[in-house]
Design a protein around this motif. Structure first.
Motif, PDB file in Angstrom:
ATOM      1  N   GLU A 497       0.834  -1.216   0.000  1.00 32.08           N
ATOM      2  CA  GLU A 497       0.000   0.000   0.000  1.00 32.08           C
ATOM      3  C   GLU A 497       0.860   1.252   0.000  1.00 32.08           C
ATOM      4  N   ALA A 498       1.953   1.237   0.795  1.00 34.15           N
ATOM      5  CA  ALA A 498       2.841   2.402   0.823  1.00 34.15           C
ATOM      6  C   ALA A 498       3.495   2.624  -0.543  1.00 34.15           C
ATOM      7  N   ASP A 499       3.986   1.527  -1.162  1.00 33.01           N
ATOM      8  CA  ASP A 499       4.595   1.651  -2.485  1.00 33.01           C
ATOM      9  C   ASP A 499       3.577   2.150  -3.506  1.00 33.01           C
ATOM     10  N   GLU A 500       2.372   1.634  -3.410  1.00 30.63           N
ATOM     11  CA  GLU A 500       1.341   2.059  -4.354  1.00 30.63           C
ATOM     12  C   GLU A 500       0.974   3.525  -4.149  1.00 30.63           C
ATOM     13  N   ALA A 501       0.942   3.984  -2.879  1.00 37.17           N
ATOM     14  CA  ALA A 501       0.625   5.393  -2.607  1.00 37.17           C
ATOM     15  C   ALA A 501       1.717   6.306  -3.167  1.00 37.17           C
ATOM     16  N   ARG A 502       2.985   5.916  -2.936  1.00 40.04           N
ATOM     17  CA  ARG A 502       4.074   6.733  -3.490  1.00 40.04           C
ATOM     18  C   ARG A 502       4.024   6.759  -5.015  1.00 40.04           C
ATOM     19  N   ALA A 503       3.766   5.631  -5.630  1.00 41.63           N
ATOM     20  CA  ALA A 503       3.684   5.597  -7.085  1.00 41.63           C
ATOM     21  C   ALA A 503       2.515   6.436  -7.587  1.00 41.63           C
ATOM     22  N   ARG A 504       1.394   6.386  -6.830  1.00 46.27           N
ATOM     23  CA  ARG A 504       0.224   7.173  -7.237  1.00 46.27           C
ATOM     24  C   ARG A 504       0.508   8.671  -7.153  1.00 46.27           C
ATOM     25  N   VAL A 505       1.215   9.103  -6.089  1.00 41.98           N
ATOM     26  CA  VAL A 505       1.572  10.520  -5.953  1.00 41.98           C
ATOM     27  C   VAL A 505       2.514  10.938  -7.079  1.00 41.98           C
ATOM     28  N   ALA A 506       3.483  10.083  -7.408  1.00 38.49           N
ATOM     29  CA  ALA A 506       4.420  10.420  -8.486  1.00 38.49           C
ATOM     30  C   ALA A 506       3.691  10.509  -9.820  1.00 38.49           C
ATOM     31  N   TRP A 508       0.532  11.235 -10.273  1.00 38.08           N
ATOM     32  CA  TRP A 508      -0.339  12.427 -10.260  1.00 38.08           C
ATOM     33  C   TRP A 508       0.476  13.699 -10.539  1.00 38.08           C
ATOM     34  N   ALA A 509       1.650  13.790  -9.949  1.00 41.36           N
ATOM     35  CA  ALA A 509       2.491  14.972 -10.190  1.00 41.36           C
ATOM     36  C   ALA A 509       2.924  15.037 -11.653  1.00 41.36           C
ATOM     37  N   GLU A 510       3.317  13.910 -12.206  1.00 36.91           N
ATOM     38  CA  GLU A 510       3.723  13.880 -13.604  1.00 36.91           C
ATOM     39  C   GLU A 510       2.557  14.238 -14.525  1.00 36.91           C
ATOM     40  N   TRP A 511       1.370  13.699 -14.205  1.00 36.14           N
ATOM     41  CA  TRP A 511       0.200  13.996 -15.041  1.00 36.14           C
ATOM     42  C   TRP A 511      -0.177  15.468 -14.963  1.00 36.14           C
ATOM     43  N   THR A 512      -0.104  16.048 -13.768  1.00 35.45           N
ATOM     44  CA  THR A 512      -0.418  17.475 -13.592  1.00 35.45           C
ATOM     45  C   THR A 512       0.562  18.356 -14.380  1.00 35.45           C
ATOM     46  N   LYS A 513       1.836  17.985 -14.327  1.00 35.00           N
ATOM     47  CA  LYS A 513       2.844  18.745 -15.056  1.00 35.00           C
ATOM     48  C   LYS A 513       2.592  18.708 -16.559  1.00 35.00           C
ATOM     49  N   LYS A 514       2.300  17.518 -17.084  1.00 39.12           N
ATOM     50  CA  LYS A 514       2.032  17.395 -18.508  1.00 39.12           C
ATOM     51  C   LYS A 514       0.755  18.125 -18.896  1.00 39.12           C
ATOM     52  N   LEU A 515      -0.246  18.093 -18.031  1.00 36.36           N
ATOM     53  CA  LEU A 515      -1.506  18.799 -18.322  1.00 36.36           C
ATOM     54  C   LEU A 515      -1.280  20.306 -18.411  1.00 36.36           C
ATOM     55  N   GLU A 516      -0.437  20.853 -17.522  1.00 36.82           N
ATOM     56  CA  GLU A 516      -0.143  22.292 -17.554  1.00 36.82           C
ATOM     57  C   GLU A 516       0.605  22.667 -18.835  1.00 36.82           C
ATOM     58  N   GLN A 517       1.510  21.775 -19.241  1.00 38.25           N
ATOM     59  CA  GLN A 517       2.239  22.041 -20.478  1.00 38.25           C
ATOM     60  C   GLN A 517       1.299  22.025 -21.680  1.00 38.25           C
TER      61      GLN A 517
END
Length: 581
Positions: A497-506, A508-517
């Motif tokens: 669960e911890a690994d999955e949460a960290r991967a999910r946060v990473a 989400w950040a990558e998706w947000t960055k690409k969406l802004e671009q």
């Protein structure tokens, strides 16, 4: 295809019905390619006759025979079996010969459906009888069924096979040979609550193997049934299940702890505890009962019982706490009881001399027995011990132990100082002789175990299932393993669960960055695309449109849209085409 004979037994597992039907059908479809005759033998169950109506309603004891096989009616749970029987018989009209054997409930070599009753009896529980127990249960020994199948290969026939008439209650002779000999009546519905039982146990069918008696003559293992051959069947059961008795003698000086050790071993291995004192008490109680309630069938007169009782009591008064040779031979009868022969025994503090050991285990002695018990040739086979545990201690230790015993224990075991000193001196005197009891065991290759050796590891546990102590230890071990496994699983789940949460946060950040671009790029493209249009509107359209809106506000016409349209047409800075003017 390479076999001349194919045998399918569908009596044990329901899933074999479909497999047997497939095998018979596949062989039947290849009849044209047979190089010679082939035989298919189906060993089915008598449950396909369970609901059949009697051939003669006026004679309910008339047995079913295969002459009326066409009228048989199956138990509702065995419709697939009777359908298989009909289809197999129908196939046997060509080079492919088919035969159906309706076998009784099978027993022998470890048992199957009857294992439930054997296990209950072995564990010392009452034998259960469901309903009134008068229903007739057809049975057959597995070896006799195999011999019939072999005979069928040479002599073609069909039959309903069982060779005895026995009721369900008659089956409980198992309890008298293997267990305490008691039965317990239960409602017939309770049979369905026991997972080890099937509908077959409640069937009531009187059947006769007519063709078997007429056409076959082979040596039957149990020709007259389970009840008549119960001793043989029980012996097979013990051997196939590895349920061999554990026979042990515990010897040593008085007050060394023989009783405590014997009870612990009996509890651990579920064995029968045999003591001289107990056998004497049982003998006195039996003689007193014979005196009060004489029974001519027992072969012993009231006068003989009274004489023996008086003699035993007189000798016990003269020599309390011990017994003469004639009385202790009752141990032989105790060792020949069903619990001792089946589960085993722990014989405490006896025999004390080599002569007693020879008489007890070999039946060889010149001393006449008081109670007229004769040793059988197989006596030594059943009663001779496999292990001898000899407890040892110093005289100082024994005296100190006796002095610290509770008063109740001293009275119970006759350990008063004067009696104990006399018993210890008698024991030491016997041990100083050359012909001691241990020499008998050495002569028979039975090496005595010393007290310092690990008893539990030296013995061979061959009883039915673990003891209560083993069960508790096994439960604790399994509980510990289960807790460790659950803790490990929880840790693994938490880590995942911890690994999955960290991967999910990473992600989400990558998706947000690409969406802004993407959004910024779209805005830039929209800005570049709309710049010429916006310049044209500001230069050519907006000034005239602004003037028209101002004029419309001043005039306040009823139809502002029409007013603005006319204004734009009239004040268009560009020249209109002639068709629009």
């Amino acid at each position: 295809m390479g076999c001349d004979v194919v045998i399918y037994n569908v009596t044990q597992h329901a899933d074999q019905v479909e497999e047997a039907l497939w095998a018979a059908s596949a062989l039947h479809s290849e009849v044209e390619h047979f190089s010679g005759p082939k035989m298919f033998i189906l060993i089915s169950t008598i449950m396909t006759w369970a609901c059949s109506k009697p051939a003669d309603p006026d004679d309910l004891e008339l047995p079913f025979t295969d002459a009326i096989f066409w009228s048989r009616r199956a138990h509702p749970n065995f419709e697939r079996h009777i359908d298989l029987e009909k289809r197999v018989v129908k196939m046997g009209k060509t080079l492919f010969s088919t035969y159906v054997v309706a076998a009784g409930l099978q027993y022998g070599m470890g048992e199957q459906i009857f294992h439930y009753f054997f296990k209950k009896s072995w564990l010392g529980e009452d034998g259960p009888v469901f309903g009134d127990g008068e229903n007739i249960v057809p049975t057959i020994h597995i070896h006799d069924l195999a011999r019939l199948a072999a005979s069928l290969c040479l002599c073609y026939t069909t039959d309903s096979l069982n060779h005895e008439v026995i009721t369900q209650q008659g089956l409980m002779k198992i309890a008298s040979v293997l267990g305490p000999g008691k039965i317990q009546k239960k409602p017939s519905e309770d049979a369905f609550l026991t997972k080890d039982l099937t509908d077959s146990l409640l069937v009531s069918l009187r059947m006769e193997a007519a063709y078997i008696k007429k056409l076959f003559s082979f040596n039957w293992v149990c020709q007259f049934g389970l009840v008549e051959n119960i001793e043989v069947v029980v012996q097979e059961y013990r051997q196939s299940r590895g349920l061999l008795p554990v026979r042990l003698c515990v010897l040593g000086p008085p007050a060394v702890g023989k009783t405590t050790v014997s009870k612990k071993i009996c509890e651990y291995y579920r064995l029968h505890h045999v003591t001289v004192k107990g056998t004497i008490s049982d003998t006195i109680a039996r003689l007193e009962h014979a005196v009060r309630n004489p029974d001519p069938g027992e072969g012993q007169s009231t006068q003989e019982a009274q004489e023996q009782l008086s003699m035993m009591k007189e000798r016990l008064e003269q020599n309390p706490g011990t017994a003469s040779d004639n009385e202790v031979w009752r141990c032989w009868d105790e060792l020949m009881t069903h619990p001792c022969k089946n589960q085993g025994y722990v014989l405490e503090d006896f025999p004390q001399t080599r002569e007693q050991a020879k008489e007890l285990f070999d039946g060889e002695s010149d001393t006449p027995r008081l109670l007229h018990v004769r040793a059988s040739p197989a006596h030594s086979l059943f009663s001779s011990p496999e292990f001898v545990l000899c407890l040892e201690a110093t005289e100082a230790f024994l005296l100190d132990r006796v002095l610290n015993l509770p008063e109740s224990h001293v009275q119970e075991h006759n350990c008063e100082p004067e009696n104990f000193s006399r018993r210890l001196a008698a024991y030491n005197e016997k041990q100083s002789e050359d012909d001691v009891v241990l020499n008998y065991f050495y002569e028979h290759d039975i090496i005595p175990l010393q007290f310092g050796n690990p008893v539990a590891k030296s013995l061979c546990p061959r009883n039915y299932g673990p003891s209560s102590q083993e069960v508790k230890e096994e439960e604790r071990r399994k509980a510990g393993e289960r807790l460790r496994r659950e803790a490990q699983e929880r840790a693994e789940v938490e880590q995942m669960e911890a690994d999955e949460a960290r991967a999910r946060v990473a992600r989400w950040a990558e998706w947000t960055k690409k969406l802004e671009q993407v959004r910024q790029q779209e805005e830039e493209e929209l800005e570049a695309t709309s710049r010429p249009m916006r310049g044209y509107l500001m230069e050519q359209v907006v000034p005239t449109l602004s003037q028209g809106l101002t004029a419309c506000c001043r005039a306040q016409p009823q139809d502002p849209v029409d007013f603005l349209a006319e204004y734009l047409l009239k004040n268009n800075p560009f020249e209109l085409p002639s068709e629009l003017q």
